[in-house]
Design a protein around this motif. Structure first.
Motif, PDB file in Angstrom:
ATOM      1  N   SER A 268       0.856  -1.194   0.000  1.00 42.95           N
ATOM      2  CA  SER A 268       0.000   0.000   0.000  1.00 42.95           C
ATOM      3  C   SER A 268       0.885   1.235   0.000  1.00 42.95           C
ATOM      4  CB  SER A 268      -0.909  -0.003   1.240  1.00 42.95           C
ATOM      5  OG  SER A 268      -0.122   0.031   2.434  1.00 42.95           O
ATOM      6  N   GLY A 269       0.264   2.405  -0.184  1.00 39.49           N
ATOM      7  CA  GLY A 269       1.012   3.661  -0.132  1.00 39.49           C
ATOM      8  C   GLY A 269       1.096   4.384  -1.446  1.00 39.49           C
ATOM      9  N   ALA A 270       0.334   3.968  -2.462  1.00 36.57           N
ATOM     10  CA  ALA A 270       0.364   4.657  -3.758  1.00 36.57           C
ATOM     11  C   ALA A 270       0.003   6.117  -3.569  1.00 36.57           C
ATOM     12  CB  ALA A 270      -0.599   3.984  -4.728  1.00 36.57           C
ATOM     13  N   GLY A 271       0.791   6.992  -4.210  1.00 36.99           N
ATOM     14  CA  GLY A 271       0.547   8.413  -4.122  1.00 36.99           C
ATOM     15  C   GLY A 271       1.132   9.070  -2.903  1.00 36.99           C
ATOM     16  N   THR A 272       1.801   8.306  -2.049  1.00 37.60           N
ATOM     17  CA  THR A 272       2.458   8.865  -0.861  1.00 37.60           C
ATOM     18  C   THR A 272       3.941   8.525  -0.927  1.00 37.60           C
ATOM     19  OG1 THR A 272       2.320   6.924   0.603  1.00 37.60           O
ATOM     20  CG2 THR A 272       0.340   8.300   0.398  1.00 37.60           C
ATOM     21  N   SER A 273       4.692   8.995   0.048  1.00 39.26           N
ATOM     22  CA  SER A 273       6.128   8.685   0.093  1.00 39.26           C
ATOM     23  C   SER A 273       6.424   7.471   0.969  1.00 39.26           C
ATOM     24  CB  SER A 273       6.906   9.892   0.626  1.00 39.26           C
ATOM     25  OG  SER A 273       6.492  10.208   1.948  1.00 39.26           O
ATOM     26  N   THR A 274       5.382   6.855   1.514  1.00 37.54           N
ATOM     27  CA  THR A 274       5.565   5.687   2.394  1.00 37.54           C
ATOM     28  C   THR A 274       4.986   4.448   1.743  1.00 37.54           C
ATOM     29  OG1 THR A 274       5.525   7.022   4.405  1.00 37.54           O
ATOM     30  CG2 THR A 274       5.056   4.669   4.631  1.00 37.54           C
ATOM     31  N   LEU A 275       5.858   3.460   1.509  1.00 32.96           N
ATOM     32  CA  LEU A 275       5.445   2.168   0.943  1.00 32.96           C
ATOM     33  C   LEU A 275       5.243   1.185   2.083  1.00 32.96           C
ATOM     34  CD1 LEU A 275       5.115   0.178  -1.492  1.00 32.96           C
ATOM     35  CD2 LEU A 275       7.591  -0.248  -1.288  1.00 32.96           C
ATOM     36  N   GLY A 276       4.058   0.620   2.159  1.00 29.68           N
ATOM     37  CA  GLY A 276       3.792  -0.405   3.172  1.00 29.68           C
ATOM     38  C   GLY A 276       3.816  -1.783   2.539  1.00 29.68           C
ATOM     39  N   LEU A 277       4.771  -2.603   2.927  1.00 28.93           N
ATOM     40  CA  LEU A 277       4.833  -3.995   2.446  1.00 28.93           C
ATOM     41  C   LEU A 277       4.158  -4.867   3.489  1.00 28.93           C
ATOM     42  CD1 LEU A 277       8.518  -4.148   1.092  1.00 28.93           C
ATOM     43  CD2 LEU A 277       6.405  -3.684  -0.174  1.00 28.93           C
ATOM     44  N   THR A 278       2.896  -5.157   3.257  1.00 32.97           N
ATOM     45  CA  THR A 278       2.116  -5.916   4.228  1.00 32.97           C
ATOM     46  C   THR A 278       2.100  -7.402   3.926  1.00 32.97           C
ATOM     47  OG1 THR A 278       0.169  -5.331   2.927  1.00 32.97           O
ATOM     48  CG2 THR A 278       0.636  -4.000   4.883  1.00 32.97           C
ATOM     49  N   GLY A 279       2.439  -7.808   2.700  1.00 34.42           N
ATOM     50  CA  GLY A 279       2.562  -9.206   2.349  1.00 34.42           C
ATOM     51  C   GLY A 279       1.257  -9.962   2.376  1.00 34.42           C
ATOM     52  N   LEU A 280       1.387 -11.257   2.154  1.00 33.46           N
ATOM     53  CA  LEU A 280       0.240 -12.171   2.165  1.00 33.46           C
ATOM     54  C   LEU A 280       0.618 -13.411   2.976  1.00 33.46           C
ATOM     55  CD1 LEU A 280      -0.761 -11.980  -1.618  1.00 33.46           C
ATOM     56  CD2 LEU A 280      -2.004 -10.964   0.312  1.00 33.46           C
ATOM     57  N   PRO A 281      -0.368 -14.112   3.499  1.00 29.96           N
ATOM     58  CA  PRO A 281      -0.049 -15.294   4.314  1.00 29.96           C
ATOM     59  C   PRO A 281       0.370 -16.481   3.449  1.00 29.96           C
ATOM     60  CG  PRO A 281      -2.422 -15.029   4.130  1.00 29.96           C
ATOM     61  CD  PRO A 281      -1.812 -13.822   3.476  1.00 29.96           C
ATOM     62  N   ILE A 282       1.309 -17.259   3.974  1.00 27.10           N
ATOM     63  CA  ILE A 282       1.668 -18.546   3.381  1.00 27.10           C
ATOM     64  C   ILE A 282       1.816 -19.537   4.527  1.00 27.10           C
ATOM     65  CG2 ILE A 282       4.139 -17.972   3.328  1.00 27.10           C
ATOM     66  CD1 ILE A 282       4.329 -19.794   0.820  1.00 27.10           C
ATOM     67  N   THR A 283       1.222 -20.712   4.375  1.00 25.95           N
ATOM     68  CA  THR A 283       1.226 -21.731   5.422  1.00 25.95           C
ATOM     69  C   THR A 283       2.058 -22.932   4.974  1.00 25.95           C
ATOM     70  OG1 THR A 283      -0.955 -21.062   6.220  1.00 25.95           O
ATOM     71  CG2 THR A 283      -0.195 -23.267   6.825  1.00 25.95           C
ATOM     72  N   LEU A 284       2.961 -23.364   5.829  1.00 23.11           N
ATOM     73  CA  LEU A 284       3.810 -24.518   5.556  1.00 23.11           C
ATOM     74  C   LEU A 284       3.406 -25.643   6.496  1.00 23.11           C
ATOM     75  CD1 LEU A 284       7.282 -22.727   5.207  1.00 23.11           C
ATOM     76  CD2 LEU A 284       5.462 -23.025   3.506  1.00 23.11           C
ATOM     77  N   ASP A 285       3.013 -26.763   5.909  1.00 23.22           N
ATOM     78  CA  ASP A 285       2.473 -27.896   6.667  1.00 23.22           C
ATOM     79  C   ASP A 285       3.412 -29.086   6.522  1.00 23.22           C
ATOM     80  OD1 ASP A 285       1.059 -29.974   7.789  1.00 23.22           O
ATOM     81  OD2 ASP A 285      -0.735 -29.731   6.543  1.00 23.22           O
ATOM     82  N   THR A 286       4.066 -29.484   7.611  1.00 21.52           N
ATOM     83  CA  THR A 286       4.965 -30.649   7.605  1.00 21.52           C
ATOM     84  C   THR A 286       4.396 -31.795   8.433  1.00 21.52           C
ATOM     85  OG1 THR A 286       6.185 -29.844   9.540  1.00 21.52           O
ATOM     86  CG2 THR A 286       6.986 -29.145   7.364  1.00 21.52           C
ATOM     87  N   SER A 287       3.080 -31.806   8.600  1.00 22.29           N
ATOM     88  CA  SER A 287       2.472 -32.807   9.489  1.00 22.29           C
ATOM     89  C   SER A 287       2.701 -34.237   9.007  1.00 22.29           C
ATOM     90  CB  SER A 287       0.973 -32.535   9.630  1.00 22.29           C
ATOM     91  OG  SER A 287       0.333 -32.528   8.358  1.00 22.29           O
ATOM     92  N   HIS A 288       2.998 -34.423   7.715  1.00 19.34           N
ATOM     93  CA  HIS A 288       3.241 -35.770   7.187  1.00 19.34           C
ATOM     94  C   HIS A 288       4.732 -36.087   7.073  1.00 19.34           C
ATOM     95  CE1 HIS A 288      -1.006 -36.032   6.081  1.00 19.34           C
ATOM     96  NE2 HIS A 288      -0.894 -34.815   5.561  1.00 19.34           N
TER      97      HIS A 288
END
Length: 504
Positions: free
Chosen positions: A128-148
């Motif tokens: 986020s941050g379009a049009g401003t001088s501050t870029l926010g890198l908020t990312g997205l979730p990723i889940t790693l499952d090693t249960s097996h």
């Protein structure tokens, strides 16, 4: 003179990069190359004025929401920037390429001429941050499952992303191409995974060992069985994440789910790694060096059997008591009253016994070719090696034996005296001569060259006929070895025996 400045991005290799405070050390990813070019027409007129430098803009990047603890700005920074706090940096107008130790983020924002951020569609939902001088890198979730999985996994990005075996963790990443991972120290897996711009997990070279669904990567691995029952040691440890702390009994076959990787190893003692490794191929089948086929089997299957190499430890010369293969070896104590026939993997071992003259231990090795050797040239005066054998005997390494036949013999008869020179350490037919003397009469019976013994692989022998035609009595006959010829062995003390002569 015109000066052109080029920023070159070093090739991404998807390897973990260093960051102050990070647990891995590596070189940075970027390089700045300055190239100067002299105008070709200097002789035609005066030089032109230098071009004005691109203006820099004070920009802010807030990546504190990410699970990665550092980022690179390609072509700008020469070391990773910590994301534990907001970053303020001067940037030129144009596209800003970012990464977190792997490939470049799909989101590549631009700095505008007015000093604000412009975000392309690939940043939607992750920045986020379009049009401003501050870029926010908020990312997205990723889940790693090693249960097996029997091991953990560790994606190679800035920060600590170890996910232990049989667990599930969710992180916040910027969408990016597949990231390489390891399943143990220095043990990279073929499987890589990433996060698409739409938030779905992606995989690369994983085959059936991993699946993706939405933002979740599920690691399944391949079935693998490990059979160390033939070994004389009791336990082992497989060097891989979540397994390196598990001491496992060698008395049964154990089953695992492992990711495809080349470089799995086993410890046969605390901190002592056997000198071979194996892999799990892309189709889940066992691979290892052909040279290791002398002591392991199972190439091209899902089961590896560690047969070990035959090793012989003869400590009978120390008398009653026990010895071990070292205080840290996962093995039992062995009796010194009999020769121990063992099955061991190539590695470094110790020999330790309370009955051994000081020092009471020394290191020795079993090599891949099945021969025993010493870590140092000769670690103990009582230690000897020969072929697959370790001999621990504080007596001389060779000995002389003598006997007569028939014994007893009739008066005035003749008898055959046989002398042997034997090596306790190596299977070698000693060469040299044997001098026979009737000590009781003082008669030298003869000096005879040794020939190979047909009975013992470690002895040379010589015979002589005693033709003294002795009267009844008991006579002492001596054999004295003198080294010479092609295969001399160290001289040993002479040997004697008693020959009886009886009345007819």
């Amino acid at each position: 003179m015109n000066t052109a400045i080029f920023f070159a991005n070093a090739k991404n290799s998807m390897l973990k990069r260093a960051f102050p405070g990070d647990r891995r050390a590596s070189a940075g990813r970027t390089a700045v190359i300055a190239v100067s070019a002299m105008a070709a027409g200097l002789a035609l007129g005066p030089s032109t004025a230098p071009a004005a430098a691109d203006p820099l803009h004070a920009m802010t990047i807030d990546a504190t929401a990410l699970s990665t603890n550092a980022i690179n700005i390609v072509g700008v920074t020469t070391a990773p920037l910590s994301t534990t706090s907001v970053i303020t940096i001067n940037l030129p107008e144009g596209v800003t390429t970012l990464n977190a130790g792997g490939a470049a983020f799909y989101c590549q924002p631009s700095v505008t001429a007015t000093g604000t951020w412009s975000l392309p569609a690939s940043c939607a939902g992750a920045a986020s941050g379009a049009g401003t001088s501050t870029l926010g890198l908020t990312g997205l979730p990723i889940t790693l499952d090693t249960s097996h999985l029997s091991t953990g996994v560790d994606p190679l990005l800035y920060g600590n992303f170890v996910v232990d075996a049989a667990s599930t963790q969710t992180f916040t990443w910027m969408p990016q191409p597949p990231v390489e991972m390891v399943v143990g120290s220095g043990l990279p897996s073929r499987c890589a995974f990433g996060l698409a711009a739409n938030g779905n997990a992606t995989r690369y070279h994983c085959g059936p060992s991993a699946t993706v669904s939405g933002p979740t990567v599920t690691f399944v691995g391949f079935p693998f069985s490990f059979d160390a029952r033939p070994l004389s040691t009791n336990d082992y440890v497989i060097d891989a994440l979540s397994l390196e702390s598990d001491l496992t009994s060698s008395t049964t076959v154990h089953n695992y789910q492992l990711m495809a990787a080349n470089g799995y190893t086993m410890q046969i003692a605390a901190g002592i790694v056997a000198t071979f490794h194996w892999g799990i191929g892309s189709t889940g089948l066992v691979t290892y060096s052909a040279a290791d086929g002398t002591f392991v089997s199972g190439q091209g299957t899902t089961t590896m059997v560690v047969n070990g190499l035959p090793a012989r430890v003869n400590a009978t010369g120390l008398g009653a008591g026990t010895f071990t293969l070292g205080p840290d070896i996962f093995g039992p104590s062995f009796s010194q009253t009999a020769i121990q026939y063992l099955r061991l993997v190539p590695s470094t071992y110790e020999f330790e016994s309370a009955e051994l003259a000081p020092p009471e231990y020394f290191a020795w090795e079993l090599h891949n070719n099945g021969t025993a050797g010493f870590v140092t040239s000769h670690p103990h005066p009582c230690a000897h090696v020969g072929g697959p054998a370790l001999i621990v005997d504080c007596t001389a390494p060779t000995f002389t034996a003598v006997s007569g036949t028939p014994n007893p013999v009739d008066a005035e008869g003749t008898f055959l005296v046989t002398g042997q020179e034997c090596d306790r350490v190596a299977d070698v037919h000693a060469t040299g001569t044997m001098t026979f003397t009737d000590v009781s009469t003082g008669v030298v019976l003869g000096t005879v060259a040794l020939v190979p013994s047909s009975t013992y692989a470690n002895c040379g022998k010589a015979t002589v006929v005693d033709g003294e035609h002795l009267p009844p009595g008991t006579y002492r006959v001596k054999a004295l070895y003198t080294p010479s010829g092609a295969l001399p062995v160290p001289a040993s003390a002479p040997a004697t025996y008693r020959q009886r002569v009886v009345p007819t």
